[in-house]
Scaffold this active site. Structure first.
Site, PDB file in Angstrom:
ATOM      1  N   SER A   1       3.708  -2.048  10.380  1.00 12.96           N
ATOM      2  CA  SER A   1       5.164  -2.076  10.563  1.00 12.96           C
ATOM      3  C   SER A   1       5.789  -3.420  10.178  1.00 12.96           C
ATOM      4  O   SER A   1       6.751  -3.873  10.808  1.00 12.96           O
ATOM      5  CB  SER A   1       5.544  -1.686  11.995  1.00 12.96           C
ATOM      6  OG  SER A   1       5.156  -0.347  12.263  1.00 12.96           O
TER       7      SER A   1
ATOM      8  N   GLU B   1      -5.157  -4.838  10.859  1.00 15.99           N
ATOM      9  CA  GLU B   1      -4.118  -3.838  11.080  1.00 15.99           C
ATOM     10  C   GLU B   1      -4.395  -3.102  12.391  1.00 15.99           C
ATOM     11  O   GLU B   1      -5.241  -2.193  12.427  1.00 15.99           O
ATOM     12  CB  GLU B   1      -4.111  -2.811   9.941  1.00 15.99           C
ATOM     13  CG  GLU B   1      -3.828  -3.404   8.586  1.00 15.99           C
ATOM     14  CD  GLU B   1      -3.297  -2.352   7.630  1.00 15.99           C
ATOM     15  OE1 GLU B   1      -2.266  -2.616   7.009  1.00 15.99           O
ATOM     16  OE2 GLU B   1      -3.891  -1.262   7.528  1.00 15.99           O
TER      17      GLU B   1
ATOM     18  N   GLU C   1      -6.874   4.634   7.934  1.00 10.07           N
ATOM     19  CA  GLU C   1      -6.659   6.059   7.640  1.00 10.07           C
ATOM     20  C   GLU C   1      -7.898   6.671   6.995  1.00 10.07           C
ATOM     21  O   GLU C   1      -8.094   7.885   7.051  1.00 10.07           O
ATOM     22  CB  GLU C   1      -5.398   6.221   6.769  1.00 10.07           C
ATOM     23  CG  GLU C   1      -4.135   5.949   7.590  1.00 10.07           C
ATOM     24  CD  GLU C   1      -2.942   5.461   6.807  1.00 10.07           C
ATOM     25  OE1 GLU C   1      -2.939   5.547   5.565  1.00 10.07           O
ATOM     26  OE2 GLU C   1      -1.996   4.961   7.459  1.00 10.07           O
TER      27      GLU C   1
ATOM     28  N   HIS D   1      -9.512   1.060   5.016  1.00 11.48           N
ATOM     29  CA  HIS D   1      -8.238   1.276   5.711  1.00 11.48           C
ATOM     30  C   HIS D   1      -8.468   2.223   6.892  1.00 11.48           C
ATOM     31  O   HIS D   1      -9.279   3.147   6.816  1.00 11.48           O
ATOM     32  CB  HIS D   1      -7.198   1.855   4.746  1.00 11.48           C
ATOM     33  CG  HIS D   1      -5.822   1.836   5.318  1.00 11.48           C
ATOM     34  ND1 HIS D   1      -5.383   2.761   6.239  1.00 11.48           N
ATOM     35  CD2 HIS D   1      -4.784   0.969   5.143  1.00 11.48           C
ATOM     36  CE1 HIS D   1      -4.137   2.474   6.587  1.00 11.48           C
ATOM     37  NE2 HIS D   1      -3.753   1.387   5.936  1.00 11.48           N
TER      38      HIS D   1
ATOM     39  N   GLY E   1       2.769   2.404  10.856  1.00 16.36           N
ATOM     40  CA  GLY E   1       3.710   3.496  10.663  1.00 16.36           C
ATOM     41  C   GLY E   1       4.447   3.906  11.925  1.00 16.36           C
ATOM     42  O   GLY E   1       5.096   4.950  11.970  1.00 16.36           O
TER      43      GLY E   1
ATOM     44  N   LYS F   1       0.085   4.179  -0.239  1.00 15.37           N
ATOM     45  CA  LYS F   1      -0.580   5.349   0.351  1.00 15.37           C
ATOM     46  C   LYS F   1      -0.374   6.561  -0.580  1.00 15.37           C
ATOM     47  O   LYS F   1      -0.430   6.391  -1.793  1.00 15.37           O
ATOM     48  CB  LYS F   1      -0.084   5.557   1.778  1.00 15.37           C
ATOM     49  CG  LYS F   1      -0.243   4.271   2.624  1.00 15.37           C
ATOM     50  CD  LYS F   1      -0.050   4.448   4.085  1.00 15.37           C
ATOM     51  CE  LYS F   1      -0.281   3.117   4.812  1.00 15.37           C
ATOM     52  NZ  LYS F   1      -0.176   3.215   6.252  1.00 15.37           N
TER      53      LYS F   1
ATOM     54  N   ASN G   1       0.876  -1.175   0.000  1.00 18.30           N
ATOM     55  CA  ASN G   1       0.000   0.000   0.000  1.00 18.30           C
ATOM     56  C   ASN G   1       0.912   1.223   0.000  1.00 18.30           C
ATOM     57  O   ASN G   1       1.492   1.565   1.033  1.00 18.30           O
ATOM     58  CB  ASN G   1      -0.900  -0.009   1.250  1.00 18.30           C
ATOM     59  CG  ASN G   1      -1.784   1.234   1.316  1.00 18.30           C
ATOM     60  OD1 ASN G   1      -1.842   2.018   0.363  1.00 18.30           O
ATOM     61  ND2 ASN G   1      -2.459   1.410   2.435  1.00 18.30           N
TER      62      ASN G   1
HETATM   63  O1  LIG Z   1      -1.680  -0.445   4.626  1.00 15.38           O
HETATM   64  C1  LIG Z   1      -0.638  -0.594   5.257  1.00 15.38           C
HETATM   65  C2  LIG Z   1      -0.597  -0.363   6.672  1.00 15.38           C
HETATM   66  O2  LIG Z   1      -1.237   0.813   7.045  1.00 15.38           O
HETATM   67  C3  LIG Z   1       0.728  -0.566   7.330  1.00 15.38           C
HETATM   68  O3  LIG Z   1       1.599   0.533   7.134  1.00 15.38           O
HETATM   69  P1  LIG Z   1       3.099   0.410   7.693  1.00 15.38           P
HETATM   70  O4  LIG Z   1       3.674  -0.841   7.117  1.00 15.38           O
HETATM   71  O5  LIG Z   1       3.792   1.651   7.206  1.00 15.38           O
HETATM   72  O6  LIG Z   1       2.996   0.340   9.192  1.00 15.38           O
END
Ligand SMILES: O=C[C@H](O)COP(=O)(O)O
Length: 237
Positions: free
Chosen positions: A196, A158, A94, A92, A164, A10, A8
Protein backbone atom coordinates in the site's frame (compact mmCIF):
# COMPACT_ATOMS: atom_id res chain seq x y z
CA UNK A 1 23.20 3.01 -3.81
CA UNK A 2 20.19 4.75 -5.28
CA UNK A 3 16.81 3.72 -3.99
CA UNK A 4 14.90 1.37 -6.30
CA UNK A 5 11.31 2.29 -7.07
CA UNK A 6 9.75 -0.78 -8.65
CA UNK A 7 6.30 -1.22 -10.20
CA UNK A 8 4.71 -4.65 -9.94
CA UNK A 9 1.80 -4.52 -12.35
CA UNK A 10 0.74 -8.04 -11.28
CA UNK A 11 -1.91 -9.40 -13.72
CA UNK A 12 -2.75 -6.00 -15.19
CA UNK A 13 -1.82 -4.62 -18.59
CA UNK A 14 -2.55 -4.62 -22.30
CA UNK A 15 -0.25 -4.23 -25.32
CA UNK A 16 -0.84 -0.48 -25.44
CA UNK A 17 0.48 -0.15 -21.88
CA UNK A 18 3.94 0.15 -23.45
CA UNK A 19 2.85 3.80 -23.81
CA UNK A 20 3.07 4.08 -20.03
CA UNK A 21 6.86 3.80 -20.30
CA UNK A 22 6.93 6.93 -22.45
CA UNK A 23 4.51 8.66 -20.08
CA UNK A 24 6.71 7.84 -17.10
CA UNK A 25 9.82 9.05 -18.92
CA UNK A 26 8.10 12.38 -19.57
CA UNK A 27 7.01 12.68 -15.93
CA UNK A 28 10.39 11.63 -14.48
CA UNK A 29 12.97 12.55 -17.16
CA UNK A 30 15.95 12.53 -14.79
CA UNK A 31 15.20 10.17 -11.89
CA UNK A 32 17.31 10.30 -8.75
CA UNK A 33 16.36 6.64 -8.14
CA UNK A 34 16.51 3.41 -10.11
CA UNK A 35 13.13 2.97 -11.81
CA UNK A 36 11.75 -0.46 -12.71
CA UNK A 37 8.52 -1.75 -14.23
CA UNK A 38 7.61 -5.45 -13.94
CA UNK A 39 4.68 -6.07 -16.31
CA UNK A 40 2.96 -9.39 -17.10
CA UNK A 41 5.48 -11.51 -19.01
CA UNK A 42 3.87 -11.21 -22.49
CA UNK A 43 4.52 -7.44 -22.27
CA UNK A 44 8.19 -7.60 -21.18
CA UNK A 45 9.58 -7.45 -24.73
CA UNK A 46 7.50 -4.52 -25.97
CA UNK A 47 8.08 -2.52 -22.79
CA UNK A 48 11.83 -3.19 -23.00
CA UNK A 49 11.89 -1.91 -26.59
CA UNK A 50 9.98 1.24 -25.56
CA UNK A 51 12.33 1.73 -22.60
CA UNK A 52 15.50 1.57 -24.69
CA UNK A 53 17.53 4.75 -24.22
CA UNK A 54 15.52 5.76 -21.12
CA UNK A 55 16.47 5.29 -17.46
CA UNK A 56 13.58 2.84 -16.98
CA UNK A 57 14.44 -0.83 -16.45
CA UNK A 58 12.08 -3.72 -17.16
CA UNK A 59 11.74 -6.89 -15.09
CA UNK A 60 9.81 -10.13 -14.79
CA UNK A 61 7.37 -11.00 -12.01
CA UNK A 62 8.75 -14.54 -11.56
CA UNK A 63 11.04 -17.02 -13.30
CA UNK A 64 11.53 -20.75 -13.30
CA UNK A 65 14.29 -22.38 -11.30
CA UNK A 66 14.83 -24.71 -14.25
CA UNK A 67 16.59 -24.35 -17.55
CA UNK A 68 14.39 -24.25 -20.66
CA UNK A 69 12.47 -27.47 -21.17
CA UNK A 70 9.30 -29.32 -20.25
CA UNK A 71 7.87 -26.88 -17.67
CA UNK A 72 4.47 -25.81 -18.99
CA UNK A 73 3.47 -22.30 -18.02
CA UNK A 74 6.85 -21.36 -16.55
CA UNK A 75 9.10 -18.52 -17.77
CA UNK A 76 12.81 -19.10 -18.37
CA UNK A 77 15.10 -16.49 -16.82
CA UNK A 78 17.22 -16.63 -19.98
CA UNK A 79 14.18 -15.69 -22.09
CA UNK A 80 13.48 -12.70 -19.85
CA UNK A 81 17.06 -11.55 -20.49
CA UNK A 82 16.67 -12.03 -24.23
CA UNK A 83 13.51 -9.91 -24.14
CA UNK A 84 15.38 -7.09 -22.36
CA UNK A 85 14.64 -7.66 -18.67
CA UNK A 86 17.33 -6.89 -16.10
CA UNK A 87 15.44 -7.66 -12.86
CA UNK A 88 12.99 -10.32 -11.71
CA UNK A 89 10.73 -10.54 -8.65
CA UNK A 90 10.87 -13.93 -6.90
CA UNK A 91 8.94 -15.24 -3.91
CA UNK A 92 6.13 -12.69 -3.98
CA UNK A 93 3.59 -13.55 -1.27
CA UNK A 94 0.92 -14.08 -3.92
CA UNK A 95 3.08 -16.91 -5.29
CA UNK A 96 4.08 -18.21 -1.85
CA UNK A 97 0.33 -18.40 -1.06
CA UNK A 98 -0.01 -20.70 -4.08
CA UNK A 99 2.52 -23.11 -2.55
CA UNK A 100 5.93 -21.70 -3.50
CA UNK A 101 8.48 -22.77 -0.91
CA UNK A 102 11.62 -21.00 0.35
CA UNK A 103 13.67 -23.70 -1.38
CA UNK A 104 12.11 -22.89 -4.76
CA UNK A 105 12.48 -19.15 -4.18
CA UNK A 106 16.19 -19.62 -3.50
CA UNK A 107 16.60 -21.78 -6.61
CA UNK A 108 14.77 -19.20 -8.72
CA UNK A 109 16.95 -16.38 -7.36
CA UNK A 110 20.10 -18.37 -8.11
CA UNK A 111 18.94 -19.26 -11.64
CA UNK A 112 18.09 -15.57 -12.22
CA UNK A 113 21.56 -14.45 -11.10
CA UNK A 114 23.17 -17.17 -13.18
CA UNK A 115 21.39 -15.80 -16.25
CA UNK A 116 22.30 -12.15 -15.55
CA UNK A 117 19.13 -10.91 -13.83
CA UNK A 118 19.05 -9.11 -10.48
CA UNK A 119 16.38 -10.80 -8.35
CA UNK A 120 14.17 -9.00 -5.86
CA UNK A 121 13.52 -11.62 -3.18
CA UNK A 122 10.22 -11.01 -1.37
CA UNK A 123 9.59 -11.85 2.28
CA UNK A 124 6.86 -10.91 4.74
CA UNK A 125 4.69 -12.12 7.59
CA UNK A 126 0.93 -12.67 7.83
CA UNK A 127 -1.28 -10.71 10.20
CA UNK A 128 -1.64 -13.76 12.47
CA UNK A 129 2.15 -14.11 12.65
CA UNK A 130 2.55 -10.40 13.49
CA UNK A 131 -0.13 -10.54 16.16
CA UNK A 132 1.61 -13.58 17.66
CA UNK A 133 4.83 -11.56 17.94
CA UNK A 134 6.54 -13.77 15.34
CA UNK A 135 7.07 -11.22 12.54
CA UNK A 136 10.85 -10.85 12.87
CA UNK A 137 11.50 -14.57 13.29
CA UNK A 138 9.24 -15.47 10.33
CA UNK A 139 11.01 -12.99 8.07
CA UNK A 140 14.54 -13.88 9.17
CA UNK A 141 13.75 -17.58 8.68
CA UNK A 142 12.44 -16.83 5.18
CA UNK A 143 15.62 -14.89 4.41
CA UNK A 144 17.87 -17.67 5.64
CA UNK A 145 16.14 -20.21 3.39
CA UNK A 146 15.31 -18.05 0.34
CA UNK A 147 18.33 -15.87 -0.35
CA UNK A 148 20.80 -16.87 -3.06
CA UNK A 149 24.16 -18.19 -1.91
CA UNK A 150 26.02 -15.51 -3.87
CA UNK A 151 25.50 -12.72 -6.37
CA UNK A 152 23.76 -9.35 -6.37
CA UNK A 153 20.14 -9.11 -5.33
CA UNK A 154 17.61 -6.89 -3.58
CA UNK A 155 15.09 -7.80 -0.88
CA UNK A 156 11.47 -6.63 -0.64
CA UNK A 157 9.84 -6.71 2.79
CA UNK A 158 6.10 -6.88 2.21
CA UNK A 159 3.89 -7.57 5.23
CA UNK A 160 1.08 -9.64 3.72
CA UNK A 161 -1.56 -7.76 5.69
CA UNK A 162 -0.51 -4.48 4.04
CA UNK A 163 -0.69 -5.67 0.41
CA UNK A 164 -3.60 -4.23 -1.54
CA UNK A 165 -5.44 -3.43 1.69
CA UNK A 166 -4.73 0.28 2.02
CA UNK A 167 -3.27 -0.58 5.43
CA UNK A 168 0.40 0.43 5.62
CA UNK A 169 2.89 -0.63 8.26
CA UNK A 170 3.85 2.26 10.54
CA UNK A 171 7.25 3.89 10.08
CA UNK A 172 8.19 2.27 13.40
CA UNK A 173 7.15 -1.22 12.18
CA UNK A 174 9.12 -0.70 8.96
CA UNK A 175 12.22 0.65 10.74
CA UNK A 176 12.23 -2.27 13.18
CA UNK A 177 11.87 -4.92 10.48
CA UNK A 178 14.35 -3.33 8.08
CA UNK A 179 16.92 -3.09 10.89
CA UNK A 180 16.37 -6.79 11.66
CA UNK A 181 16.77 -7.68 7.98
CA UNK A 182 19.95 -5.58 7.67
CA UNK A 183 21.32 -7.29 10.75
CA UNK A 184 20.57 -10.68 9.21
CA UNK A 185 21.95 -10.06 5.71
CA UNK A 186 24.72 -7.52 6.30
CA UNK A 187 25.53 -4.64 3.97
CA UNK A 188 24.82 -5.03 0.27
CA UNK A 189 21.24 -5.66 -0.79
CA UNK A 190 18.74 -2.84 -0.89
CA UNK A 191 15.75 -3.55 1.32
CA UNK A 192 12.58 -2.34 -0.38
CA UNK A 193 9.29 -1.89 1.44
CA UNK A 194 6.04 -2.96 -0.22
CA UNK A 195 2.43 -2.82 0.87
CA UNK A 196 0.00 0.00 0.00
CA UNK A 197 2.78 2.46 -0.89
CA UNK A 198 1.19 5.54 -2.48
CA UNK A 199 2.06 9.19 -3.09
CA UNK A 200 0.59 10.21 0.27
CA UNK A 201 2.89 7.95 2.33
CA UNK A 202 5.92 7.63 0.04
CA UNK A 203 7.99 10.43 1.55
CA UNK A 204 7.71 9.06 5.09
CA UNK A 205 8.37 5.45 4.03
CA UNK A 206 11.32 6.26 1.77
CA UNK A 207 12.99 8.30 4.52
CA UNK A 208 12.68 5.54 7.10
CA UNK A 209 16.12 4.13 8.03
CA UNK A 210 17.29 1.13 5.95
CA UNK A 211 14.51 1.55 3.36
CA UNK A 212 16.22 1.10 0.00
CA UNK A 213 13.17 1.68 -2.15
CA UNK A 214 9.60 0.56 -2.70
CA UNK A 215 7.82 -2.29 -4.46
CA UNK A 216 4.55 -0.75 -5.58
CA UNK A 217 1.44 -2.61 -6.73
CA UNK A 218 -1.83 -0.71 -7.15
CA UNK A 219 -0.30 2.78 -7.22
CA UNK A 220 2.08 1.74 -10.02
CA UNK A 221 -0.71 1.26 -12.57
CA UNK A 222 -1.20 5.00 -12.98
CA UNK A 223 1.92 6.86 -14.10
CA UNK A 224 0.96 10.15 -12.42
CA UNK A 225 0.76 8.33 -9.12
CA UNK A 226 3.87 6.17 -9.69
CA UNK A 227 5.91 9.21 -10.77
CA UNK A 228 5.07 10.96 -7.50
CA UNK A 229 6.50 8.00 -5.59
CA UNK A 230 9.62 8.15 -7.79
CA UNK A 231 9.99 11.86 -7.00
CA UNK A 232 9.90 11.04 -3.26
CA UNK A 233 12.98 8.80 -3.55
CA UNK A 234 16.34 9.66 -2.02
CA UNK A 235 19.33 9.49 -4.36
CA UNK A 236 21.81 7.90 -1.94
CA UNK A 237 21.24 5.57 0.99
O1 LIG B 1 4.37 -6.17 -5.25
C1 LIG B 1 3.72 -5.27 -4.74
C2 LIG B 1 3.04 -5.46 -3.49
O2 LIG B 1 2.34 -6.66 -3.45
C3 LIG B 1 2.27 -4.29 -2.97
O3 LIG B 1 1.02 -4.14 -3.62
P1 LIG B 1 0.13 -2.85 -3.24
O4 LIG B 1 1.00 -1.65 -3.45
O5 LIG B 1 -1.03 -2.90 -4.19
O6 LIG B 1 -0.27 -3.02 -1.80
Amino acid sequence: MKQLIAANWKMNGQPDWADKVSALTALVPDPSCDLLICPPHPLVGSLAITAEGTPIKIGGQDCSEYEAGAHTGETDAALLVTLGATYVIVGHSERRAAGETDTRVKAKAERAINQGLRPIVCVGESLAQREAGEAVSVVTNQLEASLPASGDYDIAYEPIWAIGTGRTATAGDIAQMHAAIRNAVGSGPRILYGGSVKPANAVEILRTPEVGGALVGGASLDMESFSKIAHAAISER
